[in-house]
Design an enzyme around this catalytic site. Sequence first.
Site, PDB file in Angstrom:
ATOM      1  NE  ARG A  70      -4.078  -2.052   0.694  1.00 44.32           N
ATOM      2  CZ  ARG A  70      -4.959  -2.399   1.604  1.00 44.32           C
ATOM      3  NH1 ARG A  70      -5.146  -1.659   2.660  1.00 44.32           N
ATOM      4  NH2 ARG A  70      -5.662  -3.501   1.448  1.00 44.32           N
ATOM      5  CB  CYS A  71       4.452   1.778  -0.198  1.00 43.35           C
ATOM      6  SG  CYS A  71       5.708   3.069  -0.296  1.00 43.35           S
TER       7      CYS A  71
END
Length: 167
Positions: A39-40
């Site tokens: 989710r970066c």
Amino acid sequence: MNTTKTDIYQLSLDLAQGGSINLADLRNNPVLIVNTATRCGLAPQFEGLEELHQEFFARGLRVIGLPSNQFADQEPETDETVTQVCKLNHGVTFPLTKKVLVNGPQTHPLLVTLKEAAPGFLGARDLKWNFTKFLIWPGAHKIKRYAPTTKPQAIRKDIRRALEASS
């Protein structure tokens, strides 16, 4: 680029899908270690890492992702789901380990060694963010660290040099 006297080849990595990688088996290979997070904002780098894996695997490069949730909870996946999510969303086929800690007293021993051998900007040891990369030359004679924002394609030249060292 720094040299290291610590023997990383005594370590192993537990894979997210079970099993492990004994680093001694990779002594003669260049290895690209990357701390990852699905989710970066830098997660599109998964595609570039997969390209490197596909391009150089047959010549000996091994790409290994070490998922970590230490930066802003950007790796919410479990050890059981992270490989599937990376494959589905980014086409990843290179191995991913179980989640690891990259900073602090419980840092995975491989990362302790890599950070010591190749400190970051101004000698900083801690990782600043997801997608910090370490390229380990065969025999760990050289280890080079790349910033999270360094795109995988930008390290092709160093990968080629590391592959030449393994010939």
